[in-house]
Write a protein that holds these residues in place. Structure first.
Motif, PDB file in Angstrom:
ATOM      1  N   THR A 108      40.397  95.495  47.052  1.00 52.92           N
ATOM      2  CA  THR A 108      41.573  94.762  46.595  1.00 52.92           C
ATOM      3  C   THR A 108      41.690  93.352  47.164  1.00 52.92           C
ATOM      4  O   THR A 108      42.435  92.548  46.624  1.00 52.92           O
ATOM      5  CB  THR A 108      42.886  95.503  46.941  1.00 52.92           C
ATOM      6  N   GLY A 110      38.956  91.088  48.349  1.00 52.73           N
ATOM      7  CA  GLY A 110      37.918  90.132  47.977  1.00 52.73           C
ATOM      8  C   GLY A 110      37.121  89.558  49.131  1.00 52.73           C
ATOM      9  O   GLY A 110      36.166  88.813  48.915  1.00 52.73           O
ATOM     10  N   ALA A 173      32.864  84.191  45.343  1.00 51.55           N
ATOM     11  CA  ALA A 173      33.554  84.338  44.054  1.00 51.55           C
ATOM     12  C   ALA A 173      33.505  83.021  43.283  1.00 51.55           C
ATOM     13  O   ALA A 173      33.334  83.003  42.057  1.00 51.55           O
ATOM     14  CB  ALA A 173      34.998  84.785  44.280  1.00 51.55           C
ATOM     15  N   HIS A 191      42.478  82.427  37.004  1.00 54.06           N
ATOM     16  CA  HIS A 191      42.055  83.732  36.468  1.00 54.06           C
ATOM     17  C   HIS A 191      40.734  84.159  37.105  1.00 54.06           C
ATOM     18  O   HIS A 191      40.564  85.318  37.486  1.00 54.06           O
ATOM     19  CB  HIS A 191      41.919  83.621  34.944  1.00 54.06           C
ATOM     20  N   GLY A 192      39.821  83.201  37.250  1.00 51.22           N
ATOM     21  CA  GLY A 192      38.474  83.521  37.728  1.00 51.22           C
ATOM     22  C   GLY A 192      38.428  83.878  39.199  1.00 51.22           C
ATOM     23  O   GLY A 192      37.504  84.559  39.641  1.00 51.22           O
ATOM     24  N   GLY A 194      41.038  85.371  40.678  1.00 52.90           N
ATOM     25  CA  GLY A 194      42.173  86.279  40.836  1.00 52.90           C
ATOM     26  C   GLY A 194      41.852  87.524  41.643  1.00 52.90           C
ATOM     27  O   GLY A 194      42.756  88.306  41.942  1.00 52.90           O
ATOM     28  N   GLY A 195      40.602  87.717  42.017  1.00 57.72           N
ATOM     29  CA  GLY A 195      40.229  88.925  42.762  1.00 57.72           C
ATOM     30  C   GLY A 195      40.108  88.703  44.250  1.00 57.72           C
ATOM     31  O   GLY A 195      39.576  89.554  44.965  1.00 57.72           O
ATOM     32  N   ASN A 196      40.572  87.556  44.742  1.00 59.30           N
ATOM     33  CA  ASN A 196      40.480  87.253  46.174  1.00 59.30           C
ATOM     34  C   ASN A 196      41.843  86.847  46.710  1.00 59.30           C
ATOM     35  O   ASN A 196      42.562  86.086  46.072  1.00 59.30           O
ATOM     36  CB  ASN A 196      39.487  86.106  46.421  1.00 59.30           C
ATOM     37  N   PHE A 197      42.146  87.353  47.887  1.00 59.32           N
ATOM     38  CA  PHE A 197      43.418  87.007  48.527  1.00 59.32           C
ATOM     39  C   PHE A 197      43.174  86.105  49.728  1.00 59.32           C
ATOM     40  O   PHE A 197      42.189  86.258  50.449  1.00 59.32           O
ATOM     41  CB  PHE A 197      44.131  88.256  49.059  1.00 59.32           C
TER      42      PHE A 197
ATOM     43  N   SER B 101      40.456  92.660  38.401  1.00 57.64           N
ATOM     44  CA  SER B 101      39.994  91.363  38.892  1.00 57.64           C
ATOM     45  C   SER B 101      38.564  91.144  38.415  1.00 57.64           C
ATOM     46  O   SER B 101      37.907  92.083  37.966  1.00 57.64           O
ATOM     47  CB  SER B 101      40.030  91.360  40.420  1.00 57.64           C
ATOM     48  N   GLN B 103      35.826  90.808  40.038  1.00 57.72           N
ATOM     49  CA  GLN B 103      34.871  91.668  40.752  1.00 57.72           C
ATOM     50  C   GLN B 103      34.899  93.093  40.211  1.00 57.72           C
ATOM     51  O   GLN B 103      33.866  93.761  40.152  1.00 57.72           O
ATOM     52  CB  GLN B 103      35.202  91.679  42.250  1.00 57.72           C
ATOM     53  N   PHE B 235      45.301  90.936  38.652  1.00 56.96           N
ATOM     54  CA  PHE B 235      45.007  92.065  39.526  1.00 56.96           C
ATOM     55  C   PHE B 235      46.249  92.897  39.815  1.00 56.96           C
ATOM     56  O   PHE B 235      46.668  93.040  40.954  1.00 56.96           O
ATOM     57  CB  PHE B 235      44.394  91.543  40.828  1.00 56.96           C
TER      58      PHE B 235
END
Lengths: 219, 341
Positions: A108, A110, A173, A191-192, A194-197, B101, B103, B235
């Motif tokens: 969750t 990244g 990423a 958007h691209g 969006g998987g990293n916090f 997401s 990934q 996400f």
């Protein structure tokens, strides 16, 4: 393997009277954890098991250690791992590639992002045994001090980190994202990536860094 | 994560023999993005993983008799970016391309998306699928702000977690399932079931079966759109979603499919909303009436009253978006995938 052992390892344990810090003991935190991990893992080193095979059935590997061969940053790396070992733990604990960070370990945050055949994945959520025959790229394969990749340089130039713990994941990423979107819009960047916090909240600097990296790459 | 043994078959007919006779003994590894987290938290503790990614013929996007056929291992990223799907089934491409997401979309498969386990925090904390303690539901006793507003007569109160499933149902898609006795096909709408015990799963699979393909029929002339109400832009599992597919007769609705997600233990098909649209022109007023019909039977569990409103908004906006979208032509004959990954 996921849990730290309850008791510290007996090897290289400093005497109580000296009370040294871990650095002065000559045993780094990583070395200490590795020693501990080995002692904790001993009961689990079992032979490779296979259940009875009828004709046409498929052999199973594990649950003990099995040979695993990974292609990381262009190098072939071999290890003996249980099937349950994640790619992230293999990279960090077996191959000393500690760029990918173990933070949530649940796919969750990244911080563990690496590239698998050029695509960003959470290495905590891929089994090492399942990553064989793929090309794996970690942040160590991107650039190095004195010879930074344009993305890494852009992160430095734009103050795109504070504590820096999420940075390797964001850099990887960003690499995968820019490979697919060489001229991104701000919306695409959001958007691209969006998987990293980033818990420090350095997103504004990161968006600038991604834009700079996109431009320098094209230059 | 507990130890397990690991098998990697290469043919579909090798898989059922490797699977268990009861749930939980063996799990199927595809993308693994949900499964590995469940295993780390010991919500599931299989003795074996069967990695199906080496199985022949499950990776392709193809065209079968005018229908779109997705191998169970096609990733959400590929569904979202395949030009053919963007053109013919834009609602499917949009839902898959915006799930989770980047990934996760790179590894998560369509089969795994349909079989992912609920996000219910009681389930994820180890209290079982139905979260019962001393014969009472922890969901009803505790915080249920994200739980079901429809189909919530119990004992299941979780919500179906897939954002793609309602879209597939709106397109009348079906799944092909392989097991020890061969293959069978089930409409996605019938694939999902509401479990009555902790030992059941949320779908129609037997423990020794697995999804091999998802088949989406041609959708000529269909206007479709989905809408997700989320807390976060990226996400996030939504509060409520709606997928709407309209077949128009000039300016009026000939037939409609209205399917809501994240509101019930299964994707929730609303014949009431479809009925409300039939024979009418789509206007904000008729969309509002249909949305009202969609949640007419909804009821709060105590903390999730807001979800009734959010579901109604999702349905209304999806209907208006669908009506405003261009009608789609039939699937091109030569639409087999070419490097769309």
């Amino acid at each position: 393997m996921d849990d730290l052992p309850d008791k510290p390892a007996k090897t290289d344990k400093p005497s109580k009277s000296q009370k040294p810090s871990s650095s002065s003991s000559g045993v780094s935190r990583r070395d200490f954890l590795k020693i501990s991990g080995v002692s904790a893992a001993v009961p689990l080193v079992t032979q490779v098991s296979a259940f009875a095979l009828a004709e046409g059935e498929v052999a199973a590997q594990g649950p003990g250690k099995v040979p695993v061969s990974l292609n990381v940053n262009g190098k072939k790396l071999n290890a003996s791992l249980e099937p349950r070992v994640t790619l992230l733990d293999a990279l960090r604990d077996q191959f000393e590639l500690t760029g990918a960070k173990r933070v949530c370990d649940r796919g969750t945050c990244g911080a563990c992002t690496v590239l698998l055949d050029g695509k960003a994945v959470y290495s905590c959520s891929v089994l090492a045994i399942d990553a064989q025959s793929h090309q794996i790229t970690t942040v160590e394969g991107l650039g190095e001090p004195g010879n930074l990749h344009p993305i890494q340089k852009a992160f430095v130039d734009n103050d795109a980190q504070q504590c820096g713990f999420c940075t390797p994941g964001f850099v990887m990423a960003t690499k995968a994202f820019l490979d697919q979107h060489p001229n991104p819009t701000p919306e695409q960047i959001k958007h691209g990536l969006g998987g990293n916090f980033c818990r420090c909240g350095t997103y504004a600097g990161m968006r600038l860094a991604v834009m700079q990296a996109a431009k320098t790459k094209g230059a | 994560m507990r130890p397990f043994d690991y098998a990697s078959p290469t043919k579909t007919d090798q898989v059922p023999a490797l699977l268990g006779k009861s749930w939980g003994e063996v799990e199927i590894l595809a993308g693994g993005s949900d499964l590995l987290s469940l295993m780390k938290d010991e919500i599931t503790t299989p003795k074996r993983l069967v990695n199906i990614k080496q199985v022949d013929g499950l990776h392709a996007i193809s065209n079968e008799g005018g229908a779109l056929q997705l191998g169970t291992l096609v990733t959400l990223d590929r569904i979202g970016s395949a030009a053919q799907i963007q053109h013919q089934y834009p609602m499917l491409a949009a839902a898959a391309g915006d799930a989770a997401s980047p990934q996760i979309r790179n590894v998560a498969t369509i089969g795994g998306n349909l079989c992912q386990r609920p996000r219910c925090w009681y389930f994820r904390s180890g209290h079982g699928l139905l979260a019962q303690k001393d014969g009472k539901s922890m969901v009803l006793q505790g915080d249920n702000r994200y739980h079901a507003i429809l189909g919530n007569d119990g004992p299941a109160y979780f919500v179906s977690p897939s954002t793609v499933a309602p879209v597939l149902i709106a397109y009348n898609a079906k799944v092909r399932i392989a097991g020890p006795r061969g293959t069978r096909e089930v409409p996605v709408e019938k694939f999902f079931i509401i479990p009555k015990t902790d030992q059941e799963r949320e779908h129609d699979l037997r423990p020794d079966e697995f999804i091999t393909h998802v088949i989406v029929p041609p959708a000529p002339g269909v206007r479709a759109a989905h809408y997700e109400v989320r807390q976060k832009e990226a996400f996030d599992w939504p509060y409520a979603t709606a997928a709407v597919a309209l077949t128009m007769n000039a300016s009026t609705v000939q037939s409609a499919r209205v399917v809501m997600g994240h509101v019930a233990p299964v994707p929730w098909v609303s014949p009431e909303a479809a009925q409300a649209l039939q024979g009418k022109a789509v206007t904000p007023a008729t969309a509002d009436q249909a949305a009202e019909a969609a949640v007419a039977k909804a009821k709060s569990l105590g903390h999730n009253e807001h979800k009734i409103h959010l579901a109604r908004v999702a349905v209304k906006r999806a209907i208006l978006a669908a009506a405003g979208s261009p009608a789609r032509a039939a699937l091109a004959r030569d639409a087999s995938e070419g490097g769309a990954a």
